[in-house]
Design a protein around this motif. Structure first.
Motif, PDB file in Angstrom:
ATOM      1  N   ILE A 122     -41.709  67.910 -93.697  1.00  0.00           N
ATOM      2  CA  ILE A 122     -40.314  67.823 -94.239  1.00  0.00           C
ATOM      3  C   ILE A 122     -39.404  68.587 -93.074  1.00  0.00           C
ATOM      4  CG2 ILE A 122     -38.423  67.856 -95.833  1.00  0.00           C
ATOM      5  CD1 ILE A 122     -40.320  67.015 -98.055  1.00  0.00           C
ATOM      6  N   GLU A 123     -39.796  69.834 -92.925  1.00  0.00           N
ATOM      7  CA  GLU A 123     -39.262  70.905 -92.230  1.00  0.00           C
ATOM      8  C   GLU A 123     -39.100  70.429 -90.541  1.00  0.00           C
ATOM      9  OE1 GLU A 123     -40.978  73.055 -95.577  1.00  0.00           O
ATOM     10  OE2 GLU A 123     -41.777  71.561 -94.202  1.00  0.00           O
ATOM     11  N   ALA A 124     -40.076  70.023 -90.009  1.00  0.00           N
ATOM     12  CA  ALA A 124     -40.204  69.611 -88.724  1.00  0.00           C
ATOM     13  C   ALA A 124     -39.267  68.236 -88.552  1.00  0.00           C
ATOM     14  CB  ALA A 124     -41.786  69.207 -88.339  1.00  0.00           C
ATOM     15  N   ALA A 125     -39.399  67.384 -89.637  1.00  0.00           N
ATOM     16  CA  ALA A 125     -38.714  66.182 -89.728  1.00  0.00           C
ATOM     17  C   ALA A 125     -37.062  66.344 -89.643  1.00  0.00           C
ATOM     18  CB  ALA A 125     -38.769  65.140 -90.772  1.00  0.00           C
ATOM     19  N   ALA A 126     -36.611  67.635 -90.434  1.00  0.00           N
ATOM     20  CA  ALA A 126     -35.223  67.775 -90.596  1.00  0.00           C
ATOM     21  C   ALA A 126     -34.871  68.466 -89.196  1.00  0.00           C
ATOM     22  CB  ALA A 126     -35.133  68.835 -91.686  1.00  0.00           C
ATOM     23  N   MET A 127     -35.531  69.536 -88.663  1.00  0.00           N
ATOM     24  CA  MET A 127     -35.436  70.399 -87.499  1.00  0.00           C
ATOM     25  C   MET A 127     -35.287  69.089 -86.061  1.00  0.00           C
ATOM     26  SD  MET A 127     -37.223  73.884 -87.612  1.00  0.00           S
ATOM     27  CE  MET A 127     -37.029  74.879 -89.230  1.00  0.00           C
ATOM     28  N   ALA A 128     -36.480  68.453 -86.017  1.00  0.00           N
ATOM     29  CA  ALA A 128     -36.539  67.442 -85.008  1.00  0.00           C
ATOM     30  C   ALA A 128     -35.750  66.333 -84.820  1.00  0.00           C
ATOM     31  CB  ALA A 128     -37.983  67.042 -84.687  1.00  0.00           C
ATOM     32  N   VAL A 181     -36.351  63.506 -86.474  1.00  0.00           N
ATOM     33  CA  VAL A 181     -37.379  62.373 -86.187  1.00  0.00           C
ATOM     34  C   VAL A 181     -37.773  61.735 -87.878  1.00  0.00           C
ATOM     35  CG1 VAL A 181     -37.746  62.782 -83.990  1.00  0.00           C
ATOM     36  CG2 VAL A 181     -39.500  63.534 -85.840  1.00  0.00           C
ATOM     37  N   PRO A 182     -38.120  60.704 -88.140  1.00  0.00           N
ATOM     38  CA  PRO A 182     -38.707  60.235 -89.506  1.00  0.00           C
ATOM     39  C   PRO A 182     -40.033  61.030 -89.902  1.00  0.00           C
ATOM     40  CG  PRO A 182     -38.222  58.594 -88.065  1.00  0.00           C
ATOM     41  CD  PRO A 182     -38.315  59.714 -87.286  1.00  0.00           C
ATOM     42  N   LEU A 183     -40.062  61.330 -91.220  1.00  0.00           N
ATOM     43  CA  LEU A 183     -41.472  61.866 -91.622  1.00  0.00           C
ATOM     44  C   LEU A 183     -42.168  60.660 -91.407  1.00  0.00           C
ATOM     45  CD1 LEU A 183     -42.359  64.284 -93.236  1.00  0.00           C
ATOM     46  CD2 LEU A 183     -41.936  62.996 -95.535  1.00  0.00           C
ATOM     47  N   ALA A 184     -43.375  60.986 -90.903  1.00  0.00           N
ATOM     48  CA  ALA A 184     -44.421  59.914 -90.769  1.00  0.00           C
ATOM     49  C   ALA A 184     -44.849  58.964 -92.065  1.00  0.00           C
ATOM     50  CB  ALA A 184     -45.888  60.355 -90.485  1.00  0.00           C
ATOM     51  N   GLY A 185     -44.672  57.749 -91.742  1.00  0.00           N
ATOM     52  CA  GLY A 185     -44.968  56.718 -93.025  1.00  0.00           C
ATOM     53  C   GLY A 185     -43.540  56.268 -93.638  1.00  0.00           C
ATOM     54  N   ASP A 212     -39.074  56.047 -93.044  1.00  0.00           N
ATOM     55  CA  ASP A 212     -37.622  56.110 -91.987  1.00  0.00           C
ATOM     56  C   ASP A 212     -36.796  56.864 -92.253  1.00  0.00           C
ATOM     57  OD1 ASP A 212     -36.805  54.904 -94.299  1.00  0.00           O
ATOM     58  OD2 ASP A 212     -36.062  53.112 -93.541  1.00  0.00           O
ATOM     59  N   TRP A 213     -37.652  57.845 -92.959  1.00  0.00           N
ATOM     60  CA  TRP A 213     -36.199  58.904 -93.741  1.00  0.00           C
ATOM     61  C   TRP A 213     -36.413  60.338 -92.722  1.00  0.00           C
ATOM     62  CZ3 TRP A 213     -38.060  63.480 -97.083  1.00  0.00           C
ATOM     63  CH2 TRP A 213     -37.083  64.252 -97.637  1.00  0.00           C
ATOM     64  N   ILE A 214     -35.052  60.681 -92.388  1.00  0.00           N
ATOM     65  CA  ILE A 214     -34.859  61.671 -91.452  1.00  0.00           C
ATOM     66  C   ILE A 214     -34.240  62.823 -92.471  1.00  0.00           C
ATOM     67  CG2 ILE A 214     -33.893  62.945 -89.635  1.00  0.00           C
ATOM     68  CD1 ILE A 214     -33.900  60.210 -88.285  1.00  0.00           C
ATOM     69  N   PRO A 215     -34.667  63.726 -93.074  1.00  0.00           N
ATOM     70  CA  PRO A 215     -34.063  64.714 -94.019  1.00  0.00           C
ATOM     71  C   PRO A 215     -32.890  65.009 -93.390  1.00  0.00           C
ATOM     72  CG  PRO A 215     -36.577  65.235 -93.780  1.00  0.00           C
ATOM     73  CD  PRO A 215     -36.289  64.301 -92.909  1.00  0.00           C
ATOM     74  N   GLY A 216     -31.708  65.134 -94.159  1.00  0.00           N
ATOM     75  CA  GLY A 216     -30.672  65.697 -93.866  1.00  0.00           C
ATOM     76  C   GLY A 216     -29.727  64.604 -93.130  1.00  0.00           C
ATOM     77  N   SER A 217     -30.140  63.505 -92.777  1.00  0.00           N
ATOM     78  CA  SER A 217     -29.380  62.246 -92.214  1.00  0.00           C
ATOM     79  C   SER A 217     -28.857  61.386 -93.413  1.00  0.00           C
ATOM     80  CB  SER A 217     -29.913  61.462 -91.310  1.00  0.00           C
ATOM     81  OG  SER A 217     -31.197  60.910 -91.855  1.00  0.00           O
ATOM     82  N   PRO A 218     -27.785  60.801 -93.271  1.00  0.00           N
ATOM     83  CA  PRO A 218     -27.182  59.924 -94.162  1.00  0.00           C
ATOM     84  C   PRO A 218     -28.151  58.832 -94.073  1.00  0.00           C
ATOM     85  CG  PRO A 218     -25.792  59.988 -92.137  1.00  0.00           C
ATOM     86  CD  PRO A 218     -26.856  61.113 -92.009  1.00  0.00           C
ATOM     87  N   ARG A 219     -28.158  58.033 -95.357  1.00  0.00           N
ATOM     88  CA  ARG A 219     -29.075  56.995 -95.498  1.00  0.00           C
ATOM     89  C   ARG A 219     -28.500  55.814 -95.551  1.00  0.00           C
ATOM     90  NH1 ARG A 219     -34.832  58.414 -97.432  1.00  0.00           N
ATOM     91  NH2 ARG A 219     -34.912  55.988 -97.437  1.00  0.00           N
TER      92      ARG A 219
END
Length: 443
Positions: free
Chosen positions: A422-428, A430-434, A436-443
């Motif tokens: 989750i940390e890498a997804a939020a920093m980079a 890009v979605p968490l594997a599997g 379409d969720w990018i932590p911190g982005s509006p859904r």
């Protein structure tokens, strides 16, 4: 009997390294100085994975279909931008921190594969200029060794505002490494500790940086690209200010970046990871309309913990135009090589662990000014080893790019990546594997 078998459990807060650090501080009353970069675990490129082509994407075939690696840096204002064959450059490391043989070897290795190397603090050596096809001259707060004639002899100028291992802090060169030649180049007393300034003496803000960049352009007849290097901290704002000041290229150095010598507390606790800084820099460039805009855009070089072709490819996919390596280049030359194991043990360290670059007693002859030690490094052989390493990085990046269906390594994009934490997804971003969720982005 092992510690675990005896029922002993190490504290996660006060582990053995922390206990040793407290005991050393209590015994000496001085803070610890060392080289290399952060040793703590940080989100990094290993936390990202590529989505190789299969059915929904079409890969390129092996080595039979071309995949370009060239990059042009500094065409925004300079008459003579740098045309590099590969997107991997050598970061600034000074003569003084490194031996003259090491500087020559870096120039030889970089030139063999058509890329650039960088002077570092303390000026330009004949060995480095003579063996470097593309040489970037660092313009630092200390002004040690600064010579307008050398600015003109360089192929680009890098104005250094900060470094990833110590943003907001100046450099160090201890007296045992300041021999007669180093002292003469830096106009310093021989054998006396040198501390570089943490900020440039003739400006206090971005408006002054604009004036300085114009001055450097006039000195070099508008021929040379002007880089601005920042240590990753408030990256988004710093990149915007660098572009407004007139930078042709912005260099962002994450906290995994190495150093020859600084306080351990600085290395481990100041700055942000490369993975967090890179998307912020790209966002700033995109909002200014200068990201990936060809010759008239502003190029982004990212450094700090680049080790493999996968790291290179991931940095490019996240928006960098090129990367820079420092610590990895020294390892390629022979730093921490097992053949010098006895020498490292004699210094109380071990091959693979040695980081006391400040002491000038490097058994490999790389981070020293001792002639007997420096002669252990053959600059021709060292250059050959570095060139081999750079070729491997490039081929690995190409292999990944082809697998993603890209005809050039800079065609890689965030859409080709997912994160495994989750940390890498939020920093980079890009979605968490599997998902379409990018932590911190509006859904």
């Amino acid at each position: 009997m092992s510690y675990a078998a005896r029922g002993l459990r190490e504290s996660a807060t006060f582990d053995r390294a922390t206990i040793h650090a407290i005991q050393r501080a209590a015994a000496t009353g001085v803070y610890d100085i060392r080289g290399w970069g952060a040793k703590r675990a940080l989100p990094h490129f290993d936390d990202l994975l590529f989505l190789g082509a299969s059915m929904s994407r079409y890969p390129l075939e092996g080595y039979r279909e071309a995949c370009g690696t060239d990059v042009v840096l500094g065409g925004r204002n300079a008459a003579f931008p740098l045309h590099l064959d590969i997107p991997v450059t050598i970061a600034g490391m000074s003569f003084g921190a490194l031996s003259a043989h090491a500087k020559e070897a870096l120039g030889r290795g970089a030139s063999a594969v058509g890329t650039s190397t960088t002077t570092g603090d303390g000026g330009m050596t004949p060995e480095e200029r003579g063996q470097s096809k593309h040489l970037v001259y660092q313009y630092l707060p200390s002004r040690y060794g600064m010579n307008p004639d050398d600015l003109r002899r360089a192929d680009a100028i890098e104005v250094v505002l900060g470094q990833g291992a110590k943003p907001g802090g100046g450099g160090m060169l201890l007296g045992q490494k300041i021999n007669e030649r180093v002292a003469a180049m830096r106009t310093l007393p021989q054998g006396i500790d040198q501390r570089s300034a943490s900020r440039h003496p003739d400006w206090t803000g971005p408006d002054d940086l604009t004036i300085k960049i114009q001055e450097l352009r006039e000195i070099t007849d508008w021929e040379k690209p002007i880089y601005v290097k920042i240590g990753a901290s408030r990256t988004y704002y710093d990149v915007k200010l660098a572009v407004h000041a007139g930078a042709d290229v912005v260099v962002v150095d994450g906290m995994q970046g190495g150093t020859a010598a600084t306080q351990d507390v600085f290395i481990e606790h100041v700055g942000i990871p490369t993975l967090a800084a890179l998307p912020q820099a790209v966002q700033a460039l995109q909002e200014l309309g200068v990201h990936r805009q060809g010759a008239k855009g502003v190029q982004l070089i990212v450094s700090g913990g680049i080790r493999t072709g996968a790291d290179v490819a991931k940095a490019l996919a996240l928006g960098a135009d090129a990367v820079a390596i420092g610590t990895a280049a020294l390892i390629a030359l022979g730093d921490n090589d097992p053949r010098w194991a006895a020498g490292y043990e004699a210094l109380g360290s071990a091959a693979g662990f040695y980081d006391d670059f400040q002491d000038g007693r490097d058994p490999a002859g790389i981070t020293t000014q001792d002639p007997a030690l420096a002669d252990r490094l053959d600059p021709v052989e060292g250059g050959r080893r570095l060139a081999n390493y750079l070729r491997v990085l490039t081929m690995e990046a190409q292999t990944i790019a082809r697998a993603c269906g890209k005809a050039h390594v800079t065609h890689l994009e965030p859409e080709d990546l997912v994160a495994v934490t989750i940390e890498a997804a939020a920093m980079a971003r890009v979605p968490l594997a599997g998902t379409d969720w990018i932590p911190g982005s509006p859904r």
